[in-house]
Design an enzyme around this catalytic site. Sequence first.
Site, PDB file in Angstrom:
ATOM      1  N   HIS A 191       0.866  -1.182   0.000  1.00  0.00           N
ATOM      2  CA  HIS A 191       0.000   0.000   0.000  1.00  0.00           C
ATOM      3  C   HIS A 191       0.906   1.237   0.000  1.00  0.00           C
ATOM      4  O   HIS A 191       1.720   1.413   0.907  1.00  0.00           O
ATOM      5  CB  HIS A 191      -0.910   0.000   1.245  1.00  0.00           C
ATOM      6  CG  HIS A 191      -1.927  -1.109   1.199  1.00  0.00           C
ATOM      7  ND1 HIS A 191      -2.228  -1.896   2.282  1.00  0.00           N
ATOM      8  CD2 HIS A 191      -2.715  -1.544   0.171  1.00  0.00           C
ATOM      9  CE1 HIS A 191      -3.161  -2.783   1.925  1.00  0.00           C
ATOM     10  NE2 HIS A 191      -3.467  -2.594   0.658  1.00  0.00           N
ATOM     11  N   GLU A 195       1.254  -5.563  10.863  1.00  0.00           N
ATOM     12  CA  GLU A 195       0.746  -4.194  10.995  1.00  0.00           C
ATOM     13  C   GLU A 195       1.532  -3.534  12.117  1.00  0.00           C
ATOM     14  O   GLU A 195       1.411  -3.927  13.283  1.00  0.00           O
ATOM     15  CB  GLU A 195      -0.750  -4.208  11.343  1.00  0.00           C
ATOM     16  CG  GLU A 195      -1.645  -4.860  10.288  1.00  0.00           C
ATOM     17  CD  GLU A 195      -1.976  -3.919   9.137  1.00  0.00           C
ATOM     18  OE1 GLU A 195      -1.572  -2.735   9.169  1.00  0.00           O
ATOM     19  OE2 GLU A 195      -2.645  -4.380   8.188  1.00  0.00           O
ATOM     20  N   HIS A 202       3.019  -3.545   6.940  1.00  0.00           N
ATOM     21  CA  HIS A 202       1.949  -2.561   6.677  1.00  0.00           C
ATOM     22  C   HIS A 202       1.773  -1.640   7.876  1.00  0.00           C
ATOM     23  O   HIS A 202       2.271  -1.919   8.963  1.00  0.00           O
ATOM     24  CB  HIS A 202       0.610  -3.282   6.440  1.00  0.00           C
ATOM     25  CG  HIS A 202       0.541  -4.003   5.141  1.00  0.00           C
ATOM     26  ND1 HIS A 202      -0.227  -3.577   4.087  1.00  0.00           N
ATOM     27  CD2 HIS A 202       1.161  -5.130   4.717  1.00  0.00           C
ATOM     28  CE1 HIS A 202      -0.092  -4.400   3.070  1.00  0.00           C
ATOM     29  NE2 HIS A 202       0.744  -5.361   3.420  1.00  0.00           N
ATOM     30  N   GLU A 239       1.650   3.675   3.035  1.00  0.00           N
ATOM     31  CA  GLU A 239       2.124   3.115   4.302  1.00  0.00           C
ATOM     32  C   GLU A 239       3.645   3.209   4.318  1.00  0.00           C
ATOM     33  O   GLU A 239       4.359   2.312   3.883  1.00  0.00           O
ATOM     34  CB  GLU A 239       1.601   1.681   4.458  1.00  0.00           C
ATOM     35  CG  GLU A 239       0.072   1.709   4.495  1.00  0.00           C
ATOM     36  CD  GLU A 239      -0.600   0.349   4.568  1.00  0.00           C
ATOM     37  OE1 GLU A 239      -1.835   0.323   4.578  1.00  0.00           O
ATOM     38  OE2 GLU A 239       0.100  -0.680   4.604  1.00  0.00           O
TER      39      GLU A 239
HETATM   40 ZN   LIG Z   1      -1.569  -1.999   4.169  1.00  0.00          ZN
END
Ligand SMILES: [Zn+2]
EC number: 3.5.1.96
Length: 328
Positions: free
Chosen positions: A55, A215, A152, A58
């Site tokens: 992404h 994450e 992420h 990020e």
């Molecule tokens: Zn992500």
Amino acid sequence: MDLLTLLLENKLEDSLPFPPALKASWLAEGVLQLLPQELPQEKKLDTLIISAGIHGNETAPVEIVLQLLSQLAQGSLPLRHNLLLIFGNLPAMRTGQRYIDNDLNRMFGGRQQNFPPGNETNRAIELESIIRQFFSEPAVMDSNKYRHLDLHTAIRGSCHEQFALLPYQTRGYAADFLQWLEDSDIDALVFHNSAGGTFSHFTSEYFNADSCTLEIGKALPFGQNDLTRFSNIATALQDLVAGSFSIRRNKRVFKRYRVVDAIIKQHDSFQLNIPEDTKNFTELPDGFDIASQQNQSWKILSPANFILFPNAQVAIGLRAGLLLAQLT
Ligand SMILES: [Zn+2]
């Protein structure tokens, strides 16, 4: 020029020399294969993939992987793995967006066919092909273990700031991998209950890698991240790259959850009955009507009382939230 500027201007490949102990090959823009040339005797190397920026907005993971890359290039961090470093979505990084056309992290395992052709479908095809090529390298084929960490940052706030999502697997989860995650001082683990189009699911399903989506917190635009907030992750990655397994957990609480149900938006009438800024892992009361759409509703039923990634704004056909049960 700093490494981030070189990466974004596609000049990293020509500007970064590596010590002779590392064989460096750029397999595509933003994809670097590093193979140690001085192999330890009678010991097979493990194989590691670290990806960031799947992404594009990020940013902290990209900065962390660039830091690793700089240490490897300077020779200050030893490499005891066959390593593939991936910067996922460079066009989206340049514009500061999650994606240009569609979400790349829903497209792996051939699912790009379900989307109109665009920037991310091309990249998904390219990355899958590169991963196949990497896994056919003799040194990689000869590995004992394969691991993939896809880094992420979350969009919203979270009751657990740092957590790992483990893809659904029919085989068990490797104990040493779960231990490394625990030792990295993240706050929670989430075990998926079904297959998905994420990058980490792809490497787990097709290459039996110990994979996860990690994450690591909330990110700000490039240059504004306070990397000290992610220092546990940077240290844990250095530990893994160097093959030292020397980190130990400092935090007390480490929670585990499993996905029980996915809320899939299938109609324009879809409604999520919680505020937009509801934090990940918020506990909801038994019997609460969390979402509804034409002819369908979702009720909170114990033990699946926790909501993850609630987002009513997703496209039709995509996930608007996950319901989790805590494992004891
Ligand atoms: Zn992500």
